[in-house]
Design an enzyme around this catalytic site. Structure first.
Site, PDB file in Angstrom:
ATOM      1  N   ARG A  25       0.802  -1.232   0.000  1.00 25.09           N
ATOM      2  CA  ARG A  25       0.000   0.000   0.000  1.00 25.09           C
ATOM      3  C   ARG A  25       0.839   1.289   0.000  1.00 25.09           C
ATOM      4  O   ARG A  25       0.303   2.371  -0.109  1.00 25.09           O
ATOM      5  CB  ARG A  25      -0.958  -0.017   1.206  1.00 25.09           C
ATOM      6  CG  ARG A  25      -2.154  -0.915   0.987  1.00 25.09           C
ATOM      7  CD  ARG A  25      -2.922  -1.098   2.262  1.00 25.09           C
ATOM      8  NE  ARG A  25      -2.204  -1.942   3.213  1.00 25.09           N
ATOM      9  CZ  ARG A  25      -2.477  -2.017   4.516  1.00 25.09           C
ATOM     10  NH1 ARG A  25      -3.435  -1.279   5.034  1.00 25.09           N
ATOM     11  NH2 ARG A  25      -1.786  -2.820   5.297  1.00 25.09           N
ATOM     12  N   LYS A  32       9.264  -0.759   2.270  1.00 23.57           N
ATOM     13  CA  LYS A  32       8.530   0.084   3.229  1.00 23.57           C
ATOM     14  C   LYS A  32       9.376   0.570   4.396  1.00 23.57           C
ATOM     15  O   LYS A  32       9.361   1.752   4.734  1.00 23.57           O
ATOM     16  CB  LYS A  32       7.313  -0.681   3.754  1.00 23.57           C
ATOM     17  CG  LYS A  32       6.605   0.090   4.852  1.00 23.57           C
ATOM     18  CD  LYS A  32       5.199  -0.311   5.081  1.00 23.57           C
ATOM     19  CE  LYS A  32       5.039  -1.540   5.901  1.00 23.57           C
ATOM     20  NZ  LYS A  32       3.629  -1.801   6.221  1.00 23.57           N
ATOM     21  N   GLN A  83      13.792 -14.214   5.052  1.00 22.13           N
ATOM     22  CA  GLN A  83      12.597 -15.064   4.995  1.00 22.13           C
ATOM     23  C   GLN A  83      12.339 -15.273   3.495  1.00 22.13           C
ATOM     24  O   GLN A  83      12.002 -14.312   2.787  1.00 22.13           O
ATOM     25  CB  GLN A  83      11.403 -14.362   5.660  1.00 22.13           C
ATOM     26  CG  GLN A  83      10.164 -15.227   5.720  1.00 22.13           C
ATOM     27  CD  GLN A  83       8.917 -14.426   6.106  1.00 22.13           C
ATOM     28  OE1 GLN A  83       8.883 -13.201   5.991  1.00 22.13           O
ATOM     29  NE2 GLN A  83       7.886 -15.142   6.525  1.00 22.13           N
ATOM     30  N   GLU A 162      -7.769 -12.175  14.083  1.00 27.24           N
ATOM     31  CA  GLU A 162      -7.514 -11.187  13.037  1.00 27.24           C
ATOM     32  C   GLU A 162      -8.829 -10.583  12.559  1.00 27.24           C
ATOM     33  O   GLU A 162      -9.854 -11.289  12.489  1.00 27.24           O
ATOM     34  CB  GLU A 162      -6.788 -11.851  11.860  1.00 27.24           C
ATOM     35  CG  GLU A 162      -5.350 -12.178  12.148  1.00 27.24           C
ATOM     36  CD  GLU A 162      -4.572 -10.969  12.636  1.00 27.24           C
ATOM     37  OE1 GLU A 162      -4.279 -10.089  11.830  1.00 27.24           O
ATOM     38  OE2 GLU A 162      -4.293 -10.895  13.857  1.00 27.24           O
ATOM     39  N   ASN A 177      -4.208  -5.910  19.188  1.00 22.78           N
ATOM     40  CA  ASN A 177      -2.826  -6.402  19.197  1.00 22.78           C
ATOM     41  C   ASN A 177      -1.935  -5.371  18.506  1.00 22.78           C
ATOM     42  O   ASN A 177      -2.141  -5.046  17.339  1.00 22.78           O
ATOM     43  CB  ASN A 177      -2.802  -7.739  18.439  1.00 22.78           C
ATOM     44  CG  ASN A 177      -1.389  -8.227  18.168  1.00 22.78           C
ATOM     45  OD1 ASN A 177      -0.451  -7.830  18.835  1.00 22.78           O
ATOM     46  ND2 ASN A 177      -1.264  -9.118  17.177  1.00 22.78           N
ATOM     47  N   ASN A 393      39.246  28.017  -7.875  1.00 23.92           N
ATOM     48  CA  ASN A 393      39.929  26.915  -7.187  1.00 23.92           C
ATOM     49  C   ASN A 393      40.059  25.668  -8.045  1.00 23.92           C
ATOM     50  O   ASN A 393      40.854  24.797  -7.762  1.00 23.92           O
ATOM     51  CB  ASN A 393      39.204  26.568  -5.874  1.00 23.92           C
ATOM     52  CG  ASN A 393      37.741  26.241  -6.069  1.00 23.92           C
ATOM     53  OD1 ASN A 393      37.120  26.747  -7.013  1.00 23.92           O
ATOM     54  ND2 ASN A 393      37.191  25.421  -5.205  1.00 23.92           N
ATOM     55  N   TYR A 394      39.269  25.586  -9.097  1.00 28.31           N
ATOM     56  CA  TYR A 394      39.224  24.363  -9.905  1.00 28.31           C
ATOM     57  C   TYR A 394      39.971  24.616 -11.205  1.00 28.31           C
ATOM     58  O   TYR A 394      39.583  25.474 -11.994  1.00 28.31           O
ATOM     59  CB  TYR A 394      37.753  24.025 -10.173  1.00 28.31           C
ATOM     60  CG  TYR A 394      37.525  22.690 -10.819  1.00 28.31           C
ATOM     61  CD1 TYR A 394      38.059  21.528 -10.291  1.00 28.31           C
ATOM     62  CD2 TYR A 394      36.731  22.596 -11.956  1.00 28.31           C
ATOM     63  CE1 TYR A 394      37.827  20.302 -10.888  1.00 28.31           C
ATOM     64  CE2 TYR A 394      36.480  21.375 -12.563  1.00 28.31           C
ATOM     65  CZ  TYR A 394      37.038  20.229 -12.017  1.00 28.31           C
ATOM     66  OH  TYR A 394      36.796  19.017 -12.608  1.00 28.31           O
ATOM     67  N   SER A 413      35.941  45.020  -5.074  1.00 33.07           N
ATOM     68  CA  SER A 413      34.877  44.244  -5.726  1.00 33.07           C
ATOM     69  C   SER A 413      35.330  43.634  -7.045  1.00 33.07           C
ATOM     70  O   SER A 413      36.225  44.145  -7.708  1.00 33.07           O
ATOM     71  CB  SER A 413      33.686  45.161  -5.994  1.00 33.07           C
ATOM     72  OG  SER A 413      33.196  45.629  -4.768  1.00 33.07           O
ATOM     73  N   ARG A 448      44.543  44.540 -13.741  1.00 38.20           N
ATOM     74  CA  ARG A 448      43.476  44.746 -14.730  1.00 38.20           C
ATOM     75  C   ARG A 448      44.060  45.662 -15.789  1.00 38.20           C
ATOM     76  O   ARG A 448      45.030  46.393 -15.530  1.00 38.20           O
ATOM     77  CB  ARG A 448      42.259  45.380 -14.058  1.00 38.20           C
ATOM     78  CG  ARG A 448      42.545  46.753 -13.495  1.00 38.20           C
ATOM     79  CD  ARG A 448      41.404  47.340 -12.694  1.00 38.20           C
ATOM     80  NE  ARG A 448      41.750  48.683 -12.260  1.00 38.20           N
ATOM     81  CZ  ARG A 448      41.382  49.207 -11.110  1.00 38.20           C
ATOM     82  NH1 ARG A 448      40.649  48.523 -10.266  1.00 38.20           N
ATOM     83  NH2 ARG A 448      41.717  50.439 -10.807  1.00 38.20           N
TER      84      ARG A 448
HETATM   85  C1  UD1 Z   1      -0.330  -7.969  12.380  1.00 39.07           C
HETATM   86  C2  UD1 Z   1      -1.053  -8.881  13.385  1.00 39.07           C
HETATM   87  C3  UD1 Z   1      -2.263  -8.138  13.948  1.00 39.07           C
HETATM   88  C4  UD1 Z   1      -1.811  -6.835  14.566  1.00 39.07           C
HETATM   89  C5  UD1 Z   1      -1.017  -5.998  13.576  1.00 39.07           C
HETATM   90  C6  UD1 Z   1      -0.392  -4.806  14.268  1.00 39.07           C
HETATM   91  C7  UD1 Z   1      -0.653 -11.120  12.545  1.00 39.07           C
HETATM   92  C8  UD1 Z   1      -1.243 -12.292  11.878  1.00 39.07           C
HETATM   93  N1  UD1 Z   1      -1.433 -10.075  12.703  1.00 39.07           N
HETATM   94  O1  UD1 Z   1      -1.247  -7.736  11.328  1.00 39.07           O
HETATM   95  O2  UD1 Z   1      -2.909  -8.925  14.897  1.00 39.07           O
HETATM   96  O3  UD1 Z   1      -2.953  -6.121  15.036  1.00 39.07           O
HETATM   97  O4  UD1 Z   1       0.074  -6.764  13.032  1.00 39.07           O
HETATM   98  O5  UD1 Z   1       0.219  -3.983  13.313  1.00 39.07           O
HETATM   99  O6  UD1 Z   1       0.494 -11.191  12.940  1.00 39.07           O
HETATM  100  N2  UD1 Z   1       5.983  -9.762   7.967  1.00 39.07           N
HETATM  101  C9  UD1 Z   1       7.082 -10.523   7.608  1.00 39.07           C
HETATM  102  N3  UD1 Z   1       6.868 -11.677   6.930  1.00 39.07           N
HETATM  103  C10 UD1 Z   1       5.633 -12.127   6.610  1.00 39.07           C
HETATM  104  C11 UD1 Z   1       4.527 -11.334   6.990  1.00 39.07           C
HETATM  105  C12 UD1 Z   1       4.738 -10.169   7.669  1.00 39.07           C
HETATM  106  O7  UD1 Z   1       8.224 -10.165   7.885  1.00 39.07           O
HETATM  107  O8  UD1 Z   1       5.538 -13.219   6.008  1.00 39.07           O
HETATM  108  C13 UD1 Z   1       6.240  -8.521   8.717  1.00 39.07           C
HETATM  109  C14 UD1 Z   1       5.781  -7.262   7.976  1.00 39.07           C
HETATM  110  O9  UD1 Z   1       6.851  -6.715   7.219  1.00 39.07           O
HETATM  111  C15 UD1 Z   1       5.387  -6.354   9.141  1.00 39.07           C
HETATM  112  C16 UD1 Z   1       4.942  -7.316  10.235  1.00 39.07           C
HETATM  113  O10 UD1 Z   1       5.476  -8.575   9.902  1.00 39.07           O
HETATM  114  O11 UD1 Z   1       6.494  -5.614   9.624  1.00 39.07           O
HETATM  115  C17 UD1 Z   1       3.420  -7.415  10.355  1.00 39.07           C
HETATM  116  O12 UD1 Z   1       2.893  -7.907   9.165  1.00 39.07           O
HETATM  117  P1  UD1 Z   1       1.560  -7.373   8.491  1.00 39.07           P
HETATM  118  O13 UD1 Z   1       1.286  -8.134   7.272  1.00 39.07           O
HETATM  119  O14 UD1 Z   1       1.642  -5.880   8.388  1.00 39.07           O
HETATM  120  O15 UD1 Z   1       0.506  -7.788   9.589  1.00 39.07           O
HETATM  121  P2  UD1 Z   1      -0.843  -7.060   9.896  1.00 39.07           P
HETATM  122  O16 UD1 Z   1      -1.851  -7.465   8.907  1.00 39.07           O
HETATM  123  O17 UD1 Z   1      -0.612  -5.612  10.084  1.00 39.07           O
HETATM  124 MG    MG Z   2       0.904  -4.111   9.415  1.00 39.83          MG
END
Ligand code: UD1
Ligand code: MG
Length: 472
Positions: A25, A32, A83, A162, A177, A393-394, A413, A448
């Site tokens: 997004r 990001k 990952q 979720e 959360n 200078n250059y 001047s 001059r």
């Molecule tokens: C997640 C939580 C949600 C919480 C929210 C807070 C889960 C399932 N949900 O949702 O409960 O309210 O964060 O912001 O965890 N990321 C990885 N690898 C992945 C997926 C995600 O590194 O495979 C990282 C993303 O870059 C990010 C973080 O994990 O920094 C959270 O992932 P995101 O997909 O934003 O989770 P949310 O839907 O926001």
């Molecule tokens: Mg998020």
């Protein structure tokens, strides 16, 4: 000293920062977590918070744009893990080689730039005092939106659901959360492999660890924190908001410490900048990086100052641009001055409008009032640099050469100094001179063409129009 204490208190602790997500997004080619909040990639703020809290084992999980993120974060002394596929937050934590963990672990998101070291210290304090196995950091939100909801039975946490998987009733829950968790490393090692991906997104949700551990009678509890902790950046609007919040906070701190700020909402001072009480910051000023502003110094509108050190009672007039330079006490600069790296302006010196300097040591009480370029130069004290002066200078060999002008020199001047060149103390340079040879002290240099006078060069009107004369 306080940091040392915190370090002792928190060790051994590990932080795992999740930063593998795509950030779809953001609609931006930049990963990001590298989008800047107040001058720093947002993930640096999260790493900095961990370091402030005394955490030394910091593990970053990268995926999308991983090699770019790696080059940025590695210089902060953290470990980077890949990952391979973004299979969900639980899978991301596993990627941080959880089998090598020991002690307590905090899990954070790389896109939560407002989190601070003191928050983490507080979380660890609660976690350890209550002797928990697992804690989720929650907060209460008026509009909980897409956040995971905290399910409690008689006040005791049961699970996280979720938003996408929640019923209408569950969606009404305001406790959410934040995505920050604390856990004993054994808990992560035992339970992460048990998490399944049976949800609407087909992902391995870290949130499922709550229900699994609660079922096994582990000691699990939410820790309620300030809403700021839940602030995550998912789009450009939220990025702009994060910037605004951090700038506002800095402005508030400075106002409280005695800095005069005419319009704090439209003043942009990065958290790393130091501004002494009694200084005045006008609207639309941007102060960046390692900049330091001394007491009673005034910064007029539209000035941009990067990594610079301004002393006491300096006046920086409107629209000036300073980068990596030093301005000593009571000097005045601008309006419209451009001071480039390694420029040092002496006490009570004056640099006026449309003056550019680069790598210049400019002595105390010297003046360059107007329309001047000085580069690779050393100017003594009490020297006057006339309007339109240029140091050449250059050279044609594409090397830079130095101009040295002594104390008490008067440069007329529109003069040029073809470097390498040196001018002795108290010398006088006549206006319009192109100086190519060293000038001894107290000498007058005129370089001059001599003025030539051709008398009666232009005909008088009466001589010019003989026909008219005849008519008269
Ligand atoms: C997640 C939580 C949600 C919480 C929210 C807070 C889960 C399932 N949900 O949702 O409960 O309210 O964060 O912001 O965890 N990321 C990885 N690898 C992945 C997926 C995600 O590194 O495979 C990282 C993303 O870059 C990010 C973080 O994990 O920094 C959270 O992932 P995101 O997909 O934003 O989770 P949310 O839907 O926001
Ligand atoms: Mg998020």
């Amino acid at each position: 000293m306080t940091n040392e204490k915190k370090t002792e208190k928190l060790l051994p602790a590990t932080a795992i920062i999740l930063a593998a997500g795509k950030g779809t997004r953001m609609n931006s080619p930049l990963p990001k977590v590298l989008h800047p909040v107040c001058g720093k990639p947002m993930i640096e703020n999260v790493i900095w918070a961990c370091q402030q809290a005394g955490i030394t084992d910091i593990r970053i999980v990268v995926g999308h744009g991983g090699s770019l993120v790696k080059t940025v974060v590695e210089k902060m002394g953290v470990q980077v893990f890949h990952q391979a596929q973004q299979l969900g937050t639980a899978d991301a934590v596993r990627a941080a080689q959880i089998e090598t963990l020991s002690g307590d672990v905090i899990i954070l998101n790389g896109d939560h730039p407002l989190i601070q070291g003191e928050d983490l210290v507080q979380f660890f304090k609660n976690f350890r005092e209550e002797k928990l196995d697992l804690a989720v950091i929650t907060c209460i939100k008026k509009n909980p939106g897409q956040f995971g909801r905290i399910i409690r039975h008689q006040g005791v946490v049961r699970a996280i659901v979720e938003a996408k998987d929640a019923s209408a009733d569950t969606l009404k829950i305001k406790e959410v959360n934040t995505g920050v968790y604390l856990a004993k490393s054994e808990i992560l090692q035992d339970y992460l492999p048990r998490i399944q991906n049976l949800n609407s997104k087909g992902e391995f949700y870290l949130t499922d660890i709550i229900a699994l551990t609660v079922d096994d009678q582990c000691k699990v509890a939410p820790i309620v924190a300030a809403p700021r902790v839940s602030f995550g950046v998912n789009n450009q609007l939220e990025l702009a908001r994060a910037n605004k919040l951090v700038f506002n906070k800095k402005a508030r701190q400075l106002l409280e410490s005695g800095v005069l700020m005419l319009d704090p909402q439209n003043t942009y001072i990065e958290p790393s900048v130091q501004v002494a009480p009694g200084s005045v910051i006008h609207p639309n000023v941007y102060l960046k990086g390692r900049t330091k502003i001394g007491p009673f110094t005034s910064i007029e509108p539209n000035c941009f100052v990067v990594d610079s050190d301004l002393g006491e009672s300096v006046i920086l007039r409107a629209n000036s641009y300073l980068e990596n330079c030093k301005i000593q006490n009571r000097a005045s600069i601008g309006p419209f001055a451009r001071l480039r790296p390694e420029t040092d302006i002496g006490e009570e010196a004056h640099v006026g409008n449309f003056v550019e300097m680069k790598k210049v040591k400019f002595g105390a009480k010297s003046k360059a009032g107007h329309l001047t370029y000085l580069g690779d130069a050393e100017i003594g004290t009490d020297t006057n640099i006339g309007c339109g002066t240029i140091t050449c200078n250059y050279a044609v060999d594409r090397k830079k050469y130095k101009t040295k002008i002594g104390n008490g020199v008067f440069v007329g001047s529109d003069s040029q100094f073809v470097a390498p060149i040196s001018v002795g103390d108290n010398a006088v340079i006549a206006s319009g001179s192109t100086i190519t040879k060293d000038v001894p002290e107290r000498a007058l240099a005129i370089a001059r063409p001599q003025q030539l006078i051709k008398e009666n060069y232009v005909a008088r009107p009466s001589e010019e129009t003989p026909n008219n004369n005849e008519e008269k």
